[in-house]
Design an enzyme around this catalytic site. Structure first.
Site, PDB file in Angstrom:
ATOM      1  N   ARG A  52      16.235   5.099 128.763  1.00 41.16           N
ATOM      2  CA  ARG A  52      15.097   5.351 129.664  1.00 41.16           C
ATOM      3  C   ARG A  52      14.638   6.782 129.435  1.00 41.16           C
ATOM      4  O   ARG A  52      15.254   7.540 128.682  1.00 41.16           O
ATOM      5  CB  ARG A  52      15.405   5.024 131.139  1.00 41.16           C
ATOM      6  N   GLY A  53      13.516   7.134 130.078  1.00 38.90           N
ATOM      7  CA  GLY A  53      12.871   8.413 129.779  1.00 38.90           C
ATOM      8  C   GLY A  53      11.829   8.136 128.698  1.00 38.90           C
ATOM      9  O   GLY A  53      12.157   7.550 127.653  1.00 38.90           O
ATOM     10  N   ALA A  54      10.598   8.541 128.963  1.00 40.82           N
ATOM     11  CA  ALA A  54       9.492   8.111 128.090  1.00 40.82           C
ATOM     12  C   ALA A  54       9.710   8.442 126.604  1.00 40.82           C
ATOM     13  O   ALA A  54       9.509   7.573 125.740  1.00 40.82           O
ATOM     14  CB  ALA A  54       8.177   8.696 128.602  1.00 40.82           C
ATOM     15  N   ARG A  89       8.255  -2.017 128.838  1.00 32.89           N
ATOM     16  CA  ARG A  89       7.961  -1.237 130.058  1.00 32.89           C
ATOM     17  C   ARG A  89       6.523  -0.714 129.925  1.00 32.89           C
ATOM     18  O   ARG A  89       6.160  -0.186 128.873  1.00 32.89           O
ATOM     19  CB  ARG A  89       8.950  -0.072 130.250  1.00 32.89           C
ATOM     20  N   GLN A 202      18.514   8.415 138.874  1.00 31.55           N
ATOM     21  CA  GLN A 202      18.558   9.207 137.638  1.00 31.55           C
ATOM     22  C   GLN A 202      18.916  10.661 137.917  1.00 31.55           C
ATOM     23  O   GLN A 202      19.463  11.350 137.054  1.00 31.55           O
ATOM     24  CB  GLN A 202      17.219   9.137 136.906  1.00 31.55           C
ATOM     25  N   ASP A 243       5.632  10.344 132.432  1.00 37.55           N
ATOM     26  CA  ASP A 243       5.678   9.151 131.579  1.00 37.55           C
ATOM     27  C   ASP A 243       4.337   8.937 130.889  1.00 37.55           C
ATOM     28  O   ASP A 243       4.285   8.459 129.773  1.00 37.55           O
ATOM     29  CB  ASP A 243       6.070   7.948 132.427  1.00 37.55           C
ATOM     30  N   ASN A 253       4.526   9.810 136.920  1.00 42.60           N
ATOM     31  CA  ASN A 253       5.957  10.137 136.758  1.00 42.60           C
ATOM     32  C   ASN A 253       6.739   9.330 137.788  1.00 42.60           C
ATOM     33  O   ASN A 253       6.161   8.588 138.603  1.00 42.60           O
ATOM     34  CB  ASN A 253       6.189  11.647 136.915  1.00 42.60           C
ATOM     35  N   LYS A 254       8.024   9.499 137.751  1.00 46.43           N
ATOM     36  CA  LYS A 254       8.945   8.741 138.600  1.00 46.43           C
ATOM     37  C   LYS A 254       8.476   8.721 140.057  1.00 46.43           C
ATOM     38  O   LYS A 254       8.022   9.734 140.594  1.00 46.43           O
ATOM     39  CB  LYS A 254      10.332   9.373 138.485  1.00 46.43           C
TER      40      LYS A 254
HETATM   41  O1  MRU Z   1      12.397   5.043 134.870  1.00 40.14           O
HETATM   42  P1  MRU Z   1      12.769   6.173 133.958  1.00 40.14           P
HETATM   43  O2  MRU Z   1      14.142   6.692 134.184  1.00 40.14           O
HETATM   44  O3  MRU Z   1      12.503   5.821 132.501  1.00 40.14           O
HETATM   45  O4  MRU Z   1      11.759   7.330 134.345  1.00 40.14           O
HETATM   46  C1  MRU Z   1      11.856   8.574 133.698  1.00 40.14           C
HETATM   47  C2  MRU Z   1      10.882   9.568 134.214  1.00 40.14           C
HETATM   48  O5  MRU Z   1      10.110   9.316 135.097  1.00 40.14           O
HETATM   49  C3  MRU Z   1      10.860  10.895 133.521  1.00 40.14           C
HETATM   50  O6  MRU Z   1      10.451  11.900 134.404  1.00 40.14           O
HETATM   51  C4  MRU Z   1       9.866  10.849 132.350  1.00 40.14           C
HETATM   52  O7  MRU Z   1      10.092   9.721 131.546  1.00 40.14           O
HETATM   53  C5  MRU Z   1       9.952  12.066 131.510  1.00 40.14           C
HETATM   54  S1  MRU Z   1      11.488  12.150 130.604  1.00 40.14           S
HETATM   55  C6  MRU Z   1      11.351  13.474 129.558  1.00 40.14           C
END
Ligand code: MRU
Length: 370
Positions: A52-54, A89, A202, A243, A253-254
Site C-alpha cells: 500500500r502507499g501510492a 485500487r 497505518q 494518493d 489522501n487517507k
Molecule cells: O490506503 P493506503 O495505506 O494505501 O493509503 C496511503 C496514503 O494515503 C498515503 O498517504 C499516500 O499513499 C502517500 S504514501 C507516500
C-alpha cells in the site's frame, strides 16, 4: 539511529523474475515477505493491501505488467493484465501511471523482447522513485528546520503526520516521512505525533514501527486527538502524503486528512503535502473529481491486534449487524494547503504554482490562471 535508505519494500527475488514484497498486513506484529509470480497475484496484493502507499502500489503494478509479459507477451494478455492491475485500487494516480508507462515501453516491441523490457522499465520507475523520495526529503527537511526557527529555536520540532508515508509506502525512503528522516539526520531534534489512521491503522502499525526502528521520537494518538493538539499549538507543522493531487493542487489522501487540514488552518499551523510528481493527475482540475475508494465496511466494524495469546485476532466493535461505511480517502481543497513538497521544490498549491515547477506538464495558457 538506524540510517534509513537500505530497506526496500519491493525487490526482485534471487531468480531475477519473482517479485518480493513485505506483507504489510502482518506488521507490526510479524515480518513476512510474499513472492508474487503473476499479474493476478500483484493485483491481489494491491487490492488486499499487502502492499500500500501510492508509489509502492505503482511499483507493484509496474512489476505486475512485467510478470504478465513473462507469462504471455501477446497483446491480449498484456491488455488483460493492464485492466486487472488498474482496477485493483482506484484513488492513487501512481498505479495507472506506472502500468501505462510499462505497457507504453513494451507495446511496440516484438513479443519475445517484451518481458525483459518490462522488467527494465519497472526497475527504472523504482529507481526514479528513490531519487524523488530523496529530493522530497531534502525540501521537506528545510520546512521542518524553518518551523523550528519560527518556534524560536525550541526543540524538539513538533511534526504531525497521518497514515504511513515512509519507506514502506514507496520504493525509497518515503515522502512525508522522508522529510522527517532527513531532518533527523541533519541533527534537528524532532518529535512526531502519529495519528492512528483508522480503520487500517497505518499510523499506529506502520509509521510507529518505522519511526521506532529509525530512533525518531514519536507518540501515537487517536485520529480525533489531532484537532486538540493543533488548537493548543502543540504542533509546529503538519506533513502528509497524497494518493492523487489535482492539477490545481487539491489533495486526495487517507481519510481524515481533510479535517486535519481544516484544524491546522483554524489554528494557523502550516499544512504541507509531500507530492511525488507521478501522484499529480494533470488531467483532473477539480479534486472532487478524484475517484474515492470505498472498502469493505467490515474494516470499520472490527479491529485486529495482538492478543495476550500472542496471536493476531480480530474483534468486533459494533453491535452485531450495525451498518458501517468505509471511505478510504478524502480530498483537501488546495486553499487549505500551505505548500506541495515535490521533488523539484515546494510549490504553491495552485495550478500556476505546480505549473512553474513542471512547465512541461502544463499548457502555457493554463498556467496563467491559478
Ligand atoms: O490506503 P493506503 O495505506 O494505501 O493509503 C496511503 C496514503 O494515503 C498515503 O498517504 C499516500 O499513499 C502517500 S504514501 C507516500
Amino acid at each position: 539511529m538506524v540510517r534509513i535508505g537500505d530497506q526496500r519494500a519491493i525487490w526482485l527475488d534471487d531468480d531475477g523474475w519473482g517479485v518480493r514484497v513485505i506483507d504489510q498486513r502482518a506488521l507490526p506484529h510479524a515480518f513476512r515477505v510474499l513472492r508474487l509470480e503473476t499479474a493476478a497475484e500483484a493485483a491481489g496484493a494491491i487490492r488486499e493491501m499487502a502492499v500500500r502507499g501510492a508509489p509502492l502500489i505503482g511499483a507493484t503494478g509496474a512489476y505486475g505488467v512485467a510478470l504478465a509479459a513473462r507469462a504471455d507477451p501477446a497483446d491480449h494478455a498484456l491488455s488483460d493484465a493492464e485492466n486487472l492491475l488498474k482496477d485493483a485500487r482506484p484513488t492513487g494516480a501512481n498505479l495507472a501511471w506506472a502500468v501505462d508507462r510499462v505497457i507504453g515501453a513494451v507495446g511496440d516491441l516484438p513479443p519475445p523482447r517484451r518481458a525483459a523490457a518490462a522488467y527494465a522499465e519497472a526497475a527504472r520507475i523504482c529507481e526514479e522513485d528513490v531519487a524523488i523520495n530523496r529530493a522530497i526529503g531534502e525540501h521537506g527537511a528545510e520546512l521542518i528546520a524553518a518551523a523550528g526557527e519560527r518556534a524560536g529555536g525550541r526543540q524538539p520540532v513538533e511534526v504531525l503526520t497521518h497514515c504511513n508515508t515512509g519507506w514502506l509506502a514507496t520504493t525509497g525512503r518515503g515522502t512525508a516521512l522522508a522529510a522527517v528522516y532527513e531532518a533527523a539526520e541533519r541533527g534537528i531534534q524532532l518529535h512526531v505525533w502519529v495519528t492512528e489512521t483508522r480503520p487500517r491503522e497505518q499510523g499506529a502499525g506502520l509509521t510507529a514501527w518505522e519511526l521506532g526502528q529509525a530512533g525518531v521520537p514519536f507518540t501515537v494518538i487517536v485520529d480525533g486527538a489531532a484537532g486538540h493538539l493543533l488548537q493548543r499549538r502543540r504542533v509546529d507543522l503538519v506533513i502528509v502524503g497524497t494518493d492523487r493531487t489535482s492539477a490545481a493542487g487539491d489533495v486526495a489522501n487517507k481519510i481524515g486528512t481533510y479535517p486535519l487540514a481544516l484544524a491546522a488552518r483554524a489554528s494557523e499551523i502550516p499544512f504541507y503535502v509531500a507530492v511525488p510528481s507521478p501522484s499529480i493527475d494533470w488531467t483532473i482540475a477539480d479534486g472532487l473529481a478524484i475517484p474515492i475508494e470505498e472498502r469493505d465496511p467490515a474494516e470499520v466494524a472490527a479491529v485486529s491486534g495482538l492478543a495476550p495469546s500472542g496471536h493476531v485476532e480480530s474483534v468486533r466493535l459494533v453491535p452485531e449487524g450495525a451498518p458501517a461505511a468505509n471511505w478510504a480517502f478524502d480530498v483537501t481543497p488546495a486553499g487549505l494547503v500551505s505548500g506541495l513538497i515535490t521533488e523539484r521544490g515546494v510549490a504553491r498549491a495552485t495550478r500556476s504554482g505546480l505549473g512553474a515547477l513542471f512547465p512541461e506538464k502544463t499548457p502555457a495558457g493554463a498556467r496563467i490562471q491559478a
